[in-house]
Design a protein around this motif. Structure first.
Motif, PDB file in Angstrom:
ATOM      1  N   LYS A 254       0.831  -1.210   0.000  1.00 18.91           N
ATOM      2  CA  LYS A 254       0.000   0.000   0.000  1.00 18.91           C
ATOM      3  C   LYS A 254       0.864   1.259   0.000  1.00 18.91           C
TER       4      LYS A 254
ATOM      5  N   ASP B 176       2.360   1.749  -3.460  1.00 18.90           N
ATOM      6  CA  ASP B 176       1.340   2.284  -4.364  1.00 18.90           C
ATOM      7  C   ASP B 176       1.135   3.777  -4.112  1.00 18.90           C
TER       8      ASP B 176
ATOM      9  N   THR C 159       1.814   6.893  -6.695  1.00 20.26           N
ATOM     10  CA  THR C 159       0.761   7.858  -7.011  1.00 20.26           C
ATOM     11  C   THR C 159       1.216   9.283  -6.704  1.00 20.26           C
TER      12      THR C 159
END
Length: 117
Positions: A75, A78, A82
């Motif tokens: 997570k 990611d 982003t």
């Protein structure tokens, strides 16, 4: 002085001010995103130091939940990706706006010519 300026120059000055405000807003966003990126990197570094079976908690909204180290790492990676993409996007926008700002500045200076002195 603006009363004696032609409408075209007044319009360019208004555009210049608007572009300047947009640049300032982007700079604030960029600063916030850079802070988020730094925070994610630090958290990821700390997570990777832990044993694989370590108990890890993460926040979800107002809750703190137990999770696996691998899931938290995924997570965070990611999120880091982003945030990095968003930072690149803001940097490109900032460059375009800065170029537009310089163009408008030059146009105004040329239009004013001897008045500017």
């Amino acid at each position: 002085m603006t009363a004696e300026l032609p409408p075209q120059i007044q319009n360019q000055i208004a555009q210049l001010q608007q572009v300047q405000q947009q640049i300032q807003a982007l700079a604030m966003q960029k600063s916030q995103i850079e802070a988020m990126q730094k925070e994610s990197k630090m958290a990821l570094e700390e997570l990777e130091k832990l044993e694989d079976d370590a108990v890890v908690y993460r926040t979800v909204g107002e809750l703190v939940i137990k999770t696996e180290k691998g899931e938290s790492i995924a997570k965070l990676k990611d999120r880091e990706e982003t945030v990095s993409l968003r930072l690149q996007s803001i940097t490109r926008q900032e460059e375009r706006l800065t170029t537009r700002f310089k163009q408008l500045q030059e146009q105004i200076q040329q239009a004013l010519g001897p008045r500017a002195q």
